[in-house]
Scaffold this active site. Structure first.
Site, short mmCIF file in Angstrom:
data_model
loop_
_atom_site.label_atom_id
_atom_site.label_comp_id
_atom_site.label_asym_id
_atom_site.label_seq_id
_atom_site.Cartn_x
_atom_site.Cartn_y
_atom_site.Cartn_z
N HIS A 67 -8.53 12.57 -6.46
CA HIS A 67 -7.40 11.67 -6.73
C HIS A 67 -7.95 10.28 -7.02
CE1 HIS A 67 -3.55 9.62 -4.90
NE2 HIS A 67 -3.68 9.38 -6.19
N MET A 69 -7.62 6.66 -7.52
CA MET A 69 -6.81 5.45 -7.38
C MET A 69 -7.68 4.29 -7.85
SD MET A 69 -5.08 6.57 -3.82
CE MET A 69 -6.40 7.76 -3.58
N PHE A 144 -3.89 4.03 1.89
CA PHE A 144 -4.21 4.33 3.29
C PHE A 144 -3.59 5.66 3.73
CE2 PHE A 144 -5.97 0.20 3.84
CZ PHE A 144 -5.24 -0.62 2.97
C1 DX5 Z 1 -3.22 7.57 0.02
C2 DX5 Z 1 -3.93 8.87 -0.37
C3 DX5 Z 1 -3.40 10.05 0.40
C4 DX5 Z 1 -3.60 9.92 1.92
C5 DX5 Z 1 -2.71 10.89 2.65
O1 DX5 Z 1 -3.47 6.57 -0.92
O2 DX5 Z 1 -3.77 9.13 -1.74
O3 DX5 Z 1 -4.03 11.26 -0.06
O4 DX5 Z 1 -4.95 10.16 2.24
O5 DX5 Z 1 -2.83 10.62 4.03
P1 DX5 Z 1 -1.59 10.98 5.00
O6 DX5 Z 1 -1.35 12.48 4.82
O7 DX5 Z 1 -2.09 10.62 6.37
O8 DX5 Z 1 -0.42 10.17 4.54
ZN ZN Z 2 -4.47 11.16 -2.36
#
Ligand code: DX5
Ligand code: ZN
Length: 217
Positions: A67, A69, A144
């Site tokens: 993923h 970002m 996060f």
């Molecule tokens: C946040 C990430 C998510 C995160 C999910 O920016 O893309 O993948 O790690 O963590 P939880 O399941 O704890 O919300």
């Molecule tokens: Zn993610």
């Protein structure tokens, strides 16, 4: 509901022990491994890049779902392909040319995902559904783990309706746990990312906790 895939996010894993953590979640039934790449620019956090993904690769037996970002995306696609990512998901908000970005990801042989932040309407992906293998619907503002789920089930339903009979996954990412998972599965999601809900209370010494946490979702 076992037709739904669980993709634990290693953002919530022990950052000093990724190899053992990846093996533990896969031994305990993870379907995919969700790798959250953050650049400290597109999101207010910084995690890891291609060298780390390359190091994770030999430990991942299932499917490495990366993923991104980050912005821009295009200059790094080749590096993630070489690092061994199975799927690369780019944010529609990361630049002006999401169609070209998805084409470039597919050209490397990787699967391509397109991600929507909570504030971006479903229609933003309407014109790339013939190209994308997956739509990632963020249910937290990215950056996060451990945040509170934002209820976007109507948006998930809209995305599923737009996909129609194409073979396109809907992945939900952020705040997924035993209470929120049923909502999004009912709305059409088939891949669930979970970080804190999987890793909480467990460790590589107590991996069965990861298994129980995944079963509960
Ligand atoms: C946040 C990430 C998510 C995160 C999910 O920016 O893309 O993948 O790690 O963590 P939880 O399941 O704890 O919300
Ligand atoms: Zn993610």
């Amino acid at each position: 509901d076992r037709s739904v895939k669980i993709a634990p996010s290693i953002l919530s894993a022990d950052f000093a022990n990724f190899g053992a953590e990846i093996r533990a979640i896969e031994d305990q039934g993870a379907d995919w491994v969700h790798v959250d790449v953050m650049d400290g620019h597109f999101v207010p956090n910084l995690t890891f890049g291609p060298p780390a993904v390359k190091a994770f690769r030999p430990h991942v037996k299932t499917f490495m779902d990366v993923h991104l970002m980050i912005a821009p995306v295009d200059p790094y696609i080749e590096a993630y392909a070489e690092a061994g990512a199975d799927m690369l998901t780019a944010h529609v908000e990361a630049g002006p040319h999401i169609h070209r970005t998805l084409q470039a990801i597919k050209a490397t042989g990787m699967q391509a995902g397109v991600a929507l932040n909570p504030g971006t309407p479903a229609e933003a992906v309407a014109d790339v559904l013939d190209l994308a293998d997956m739509v990632l619907v963020m249910t937290v503002n990215p950056g996060f783990g451990g945040q509170k789920f934002i209820d976007l089930t109507a948006k998930v339903r809209k995305v599923r309706e737009m996909i129609g009979d194409r073979e396109v996954h809907i992945q939900i990412d952020g705040g997924v746990d035993p209470n929120t998972a049923p909502l999004v599965v009912a709305a059409g999601a088939d891949v669930l990312v979970a970080g804190s809900a999987v890793f909480k209370g467990g460790s590589v010494e107590a991996p069965e906790v990861y298994g129980r946490n995944m079963q509960a979702i």
